[in-house]
Design an enzyme around this catalytic site. Structure first.
Site, PDB file in Angstrom:
ATOM      1  N   ASN A 209      49.902 -27.436  -7.664  1.00 39.19           N
ATOM      2  CA  ASN A 209      49.675 -26.224  -8.412  1.00 39.19           C
ATOM      3  C   ASN A 209      48.107 -26.381  -8.945  1.00 39.19           C
ATOM      4  O   ASN A 209      47.997 -27.396  -9.853  1.00 39.19           O
ATOM      5  CB  ASN A 209      50.694 -26.335  -9.649  1.00 39.19           C
ATOM      6  N   GLU A 293      56.226 -19.829  -6.540  1.00 42.72           N
ATOM      7  CA  GLU A 293      56.144 -20.158  -7.959  1.00 42.72           C
ATOM      8  C   GLU A 293      54.657 -19.544  -8.704  1.00 42.72           C
ATOM      9  O   GLU A 293      54.220 -20.470  -9.605  1.00 42.72           O
ATOM     10  CB  GLU A 293      56.400 -21.628  -8.386  1.00 42.72           C
ATOM     11  N   ARG A 326      52.420 -25.273   2.679  1.00 40.76           N
ATOM     12  CA  ARG A 326      53.965 -25.747   1.917  1.00 40.76           C
ATOM     13  C   ARG A 326      54.747 -24.458   2.237  1.00 40.76           C
ATOM     14  O   ARG A 326      54.305 -23.219   2.102  1.00 40.76           O
ATOM     15  CB  ARG A 326      53.687 -26.047   0.768  1.00 40.76           C
ATOM     16  N   LYS A 367      59.982 -29.002   2.696  1.00 37.38           N
ATOM     17  CA  LYS A 367      60.973 -30.216   1.841  1.00 37.38           C
ATOM     18  C   LYS A 367      62.228 -30.460   2.747  1.00 37.38           C
ATOM     19  O   LYS A 367      62.765 -29.658   3.517  1.00 37.38           O
ATOM     20  CB  LYS A 367      61.030 -29.491   0.477  1.00 37.38           C
ATOM     21  N   ASP A 372      65.659 -28.113  -3.572  1.00 39.72           N
ATOM     22  CA  ASP A 372      64.385 -28.921  -4.096  1.00 39.72           C
ATOM     23  C   ASP A 372      64.724 -30.370  -4.767  1.00 39.72           C
ATOM     24  O   ASP A 372      64.969 -30.628  -5.771  1.00 39.72           O
ATOM     25  CB  ASP A 372      64.080 -28.194  -5.514  1.00 39.72           C
ATOM     26  N   GLU A 394      58.342 -33.093   3.743  1.00 39.97           N
ATOM     27  CA  GLU A 394      58.184 -33.312   2.703  1.00 39.97           C
ATOM     28  C   GLU A 394      59.287 -34.166   1.882  1.00 39.97           C
ATOM     29  O   GLU A 394      60.166 -33.551   1.538  1.00 39.97           O
ATOM     30  CB  GLU A 394      57.635 -32.274   1.706  1.00 39.97           C
ATOM     31  N   GLU A 400      62.246 -36.905  -9.659  1.00 35.92           N
ATOM     32  CA  GLU A 400      62.544 -35.775 -10.485  1.00 35.92           C
ATOM     33  C   GLU A 400      63.819 -35.593 -10.672  1.00 35.92           C
ATOM     34  O   GLU A 400      64.377 -35.244 -11.989  1.00 35.92           O
ATOM     35  CB  GLU A 400      61.759 -34.568  -9.778  1.00 35.92           C
ATOM     36  N   TRP A 548      66.175 -18.892 -11.503  1.00 32.46           N
ATOM     37  CA  TRP A 548      65.620 -19.952 -10.470  1.00 32.46           C
ATOM     38  C   TRP A 548      66.396 -19.957  -9.326  1.00 32.46           C
ATOM     39  O   TRP A 548      66.115 -20.599  -8.184  1.00 32.46           O
ATOM     40  CB  TRP A 548      65.585 -21.098 -11.138  1.00 32.46           C
TER      41      TRP A 548
HETATM   42  C1  GCU Z   1      59.577 -28.471  -8.036  1.00 30.24           C
HETATM   43  C2  GCU Z   1      58.935 -29.074  -9.198  1.00 30.24           C
HETATM   44  C3  GCU Z   1      57.529 -28.352  -9.845  1.00 30.24           C
HETATM   45  C4  GCU Z   1      56.623 -28.426  -8.290  1.00 30.24           C
HETATM   46  C5  GCU Z   1      57.417 -27.481  -7.076  1.00 30.24           C
HETATM   47  C6  GCU Z   1      56.614 -27.811  -5.948  1.00 30.24           C
HETATM   48  O1  GCU Z   1      60.012 -27.190  -8.435  1.00 30.24           O
HETATM   49  O2  GCU Z   1      59.838 -28.978 -10.231  1.00 30.24           O
HETATM   50  O3  GCU Z   1      56.993 -29.015 -10.566  1.00 30.24           O
HETATM   51  O4  GCU Z   1      55.613 -27.533  -8.693  1.00 30.24           O
HETATM   52  O5  GCU Z   1      58.657 -28.364  -6.786  1.00 30.24           O
HETATM   53  O6  GCU Z   1      57.226 -28.589  -4.944  1.00 30.24           O
HETATM   54  O7  GCU Z   1      55.867 -27.032  -5.783  1.00 30.24           O
END
Ligand code: GCU
Length: 686
Positions: A209, A293, A326, A367, A372, A394, A400, A548
């Site tokens: 991000n 996101e 990604r 991923k 997630d 990934e 987390e 979500w």
């Molecule tokens: C998850 C995570 C976020 C992160 C996102 C990503 O949702 O909680 O903090 O930005 O993955 O992999 O981009």
């Protein structure tokens, strides 16, 4: 004490045992180097530091080999030029980072020969030798040929320039503070040493991000600082990458669009890339989180991911750079009432139709699971689905959703399950490890990436035992055929020494830990049920009525997500046969993923014979008992390891117990109240 916590797996304790001193000292005090380079220099520094500390004496280093030499170091090319006899065929079969480590008789003296295909191989061979000594292996008859099985072995940092780390559980960033680069470059060098010791060769140093400040990392204002960091990593064989903001041409330049097909946008990126390479000639490339996101991306202009990625790929191509794009793309504004949208499907639905459309220097980063980083997910159906598109997987080393480095969760067994999973993409034997090592589809670029778990805590990872995940990530990525047991044992030896009780106790704790975590949280593949935002601790309905896409659909009769082809979201249909049929069938779906694929009554019987509800009660009670047992095991190590690390883990295990109790009671109570079905064993539920 703190020094040991900080040193992680680079502990070079003084060797007291005479037997080993004799074995090692005959080799280690006289190093002859053939050829030189910055990376070989790093290797020599590490050897000098280690030997000095282990043998109490600095080794002599000479730029040639003579009758005193007992360790011979060099690259294959340099050795050949000096007319050393080396088997060409062995070296031809190695990739650039491979090496041999061998005991030979040279000038009538036993020597350890350490030859890299390139200087990177020399560095890796050095660390291999040090690991052997740390684990008290004899050097008398070495004959080792090694090379990494994966090409890209990357860490992604989710660090922000204000010093915070997104999903960081070990303090602040080691790279930034107060919107500036750190002045503590020594720590970065130590990080590079740690990473090179386990074979990591690529790193991105800012959050996927990319917020306002970090957007400027690719501008003149900050590129000098980025260059200093790249220089440090380069000396350890690690290439630097940056995450970029897709809207940079608007935010940094004066363009009114970031449309990837717009000519001004294209030339803006070309100029930008050229500028970056003037600073960092071996710059790795860009990591891009786009249209995910709320991050900007090609969708705003009616373009697709291939348009976006290829535009950047074109800019990077002349310099040998790559785009890591990604695939974590899904609708994060879902209406929970909408039962037809399934977040698990999203990556495949978005990307599969684009197979074959990406440039050769674009890599899709996927991923490991479709959701997630939950405690258990099926393998992402993206893996294997893209025959004509480079892929890397990934993982998330940062825990987390696995206890945030308070709770113990050794992740290697989980990653191994993923890598060993047979996708059947090209028939039987199409395992994920063959996809990501590039062999199944002969990808140009391939490998493994993972979200780092370190910060500026003195021990780097908050919980000292979480160091094992970073170490293990590197080792497993180097060689996915290593077993979890081997990796656990090796880590304990290089970190805590060779006392068999310590090795046995900690290895067992690590190896059991993921299942324990799963037991007291969300078994049977349902996931989530965590507190919103920070994601630690239980909250069964925390995400149930949210946007979500992460639902469990528990009602008074049952629980689980129907992802079957006939009555559900059809997600199971994204797999190759026979996985498709296996997951789609209630009878054949493995218990541990049952609720990921099926909505079942609480009274549904698992293959074990237990009902789903009774399984939930049983695992939750058991999980807490297992954490109590972890604490007992750890307490027996008091006095056997240093106090600092002993107390650090003891404290964490205490937090874990509190967390486990909270999970047990909330989950059991919730499902008891929903279902009205009592625990067969009449244990306490609230
Ligand atoms: C998850 C995570 C976020 C992160 C996102 C990503 O949702 O909680 O903090 O930005 O993955 O992999 O981009």
């Amino acid at each position: 004490d703190r020094a040991e916590a900080y040193a992680c797996w680079l502990q070079y304790k003084k060797i007291e045992d005479v037997k080993w001193l004799d074995n090692y000292a005959s080799y280690c005090l006289n190093i002859g180097v053939v050829g030189t380079s910055e990376i070989i220099h790093s290797a020599l520094d590490e050897l000098s530091l280690a030997f000095h500390s282990m043998f109490g004496k600095k080794p002599t280093v000479t730029p040639h080999v003579d009758s005193e030499t007992s360790i011979i170091i060099g690259t294959y090319q340099d050795m050949i030029e000096e007319e050393f006899a080396l088997e060409t065929d062995v070296f031809q079969s190695l990739n650039d980072e491979g090496y041999i480590l061998r005991t030979v008789n040279h000038l009538e003296k036993n020597c350890v020969l350490l030859v890299g295909k390139t200087d990177k191989g020399v560095l890796y061979a050095t660390h291999h030798l040090l690991r052997l000594i740390q684990a008290r292996e004899s050097l008398h008859q070495l004959d080792i040929v090694e090379y990494p099985k994966n090409q890209i072995r990357m860490l992604n940092h989710w660090d922000n320039m204000d010093g915070s780390v997104e999903r960081g559980y070990s303090g602040n960033s080691i790279f930034y503070e107060n919107n500036k680069f750190t002045t503590n470059l020594e720590r970065i060098k130590d990080y590079a040493r740690l990473l090179s010791a386990v074979g990591v060769n690529s790193i991105s140093i800012n959050n996927v991000n990319v917020w306002e400040k970090e957007t400027y990392l690719i501008t003149r204002k900050l590129l000098q600082d980025v260059t200093s960091i790249a220089d440090i990593f380069r000396a350890y064989g690690i290439r630097l990458f940056l995450s970029i903001n897709f809207a940079s041409p608007m935010e940094l330049g004066d363009l009114s669009t970031a449309d990837p097909l717009d000519n001004n946008v294209k030339s803006w990126w070309k100029d930008k890339v050229k500028e970056i390479y003037q600073y960092i000639p071996d710059f790795g490339g860009f990591i891009v989180k786009a249209d995910s996101e709320h991050r900007p991306g090609p969708f705003s202009y009616g373009r697709d991911h291939a348009d976006g990625a290829n535009m950047l790929g074109e800019a990077l191509e002349p310099f040998g750079g790559v785009v890591v794009w990604r695939c974590f793309v899904y609708n994060c504004m879902q209406d929970w009432r909408d039962r037809s949208t399934d977040r698990a499907r999203a990556a495949y639905d978005h990307f599969k139709p684009l197979d074959g459309k990406f440039k050769d220097n674009v890599i899709l980063q996927v991923k490991n699971g479709p959701m997630d980083f939950q405690v258990r997910e099926p393998v992402s159906p993206m893996l294997g689905a893209m025959e004509k598109t480079n892929q890397i997987i990934e993982f998330q080393i940062a825990q987390e959703y696995l206890g945030q480095q308070k709770d113990l969760a050794f992740l290697i067994p989980m990653w191994k399950e993923v890598l060993d999973f047979d996708t059947y993409a090209k028939g039987e034997g199409s395992t994920v490890k063959k996809i990501v090592d590039g062999s199944l589809y002969e990808y140009t670029y391939s490998g493994i990436a993972a979200v780092s778990n370190i910060g500026d805590d003195i021990n780097w990872t908050g919980n000292t035992l979480a160091q094992a995940n970073l170490f293990g990530y590197g080792r497993l990525t180097w060689n996915p055929n290593l077993s979890s047991e081997e990796i656990a044992k090796e880590w304990v030896q290089v970190t805590f020494g060779n006392d068999p009780i310590v090795v046995e106790t900690i290895s067992t704790m690590l190896l059991d830990s993921r299942e324990i975590y799963e037991n007291y949280t969300t078994p049977l593949g349902i996931g989530w049920m965590v507190n919103p935002n920070h994601h630690y601790g239980p909250n069964v309905d925390g995400y149930e009525y949210s946007r979500w896409g992460t639902y469990h659909f528990a009602d008074r009769d049952g629980i689980g997500v129907d992802r079957t082809i006939e009555t559900g979201t059809g997600y199971a249909g994204q797999y190759f046969s026979p996985n498709k049929e296996m997951y789609n069938s209630l009878a054949d779906c493995p218990d541990e993923l049952l609720l990921f694929f099926h909505h079942v009554p609480y009274t549904h019987r698992l293959k074990s014979g237990e009902t789903v509800i009774q399984h939930y009660y049983n695992t939750h009670f058991k999980g807490v008992e297992q954490v109590e047992d972890l604490r007992k095991k750890w307490s027996l190590l008091e006095g056997k390891i240093d106090e600092y690390r002993f107390h650090n883990v003891k404290e964490r295990l205490h937090m874990q117990l509190e967390n486990a109790i909270e999970w047990r009671d909330q989950v059991n109570t919730y499902f008891y109240r929903k279902s009205g079905i009592p625990d067969e064993k009449n244990r306490r539920i609230f």
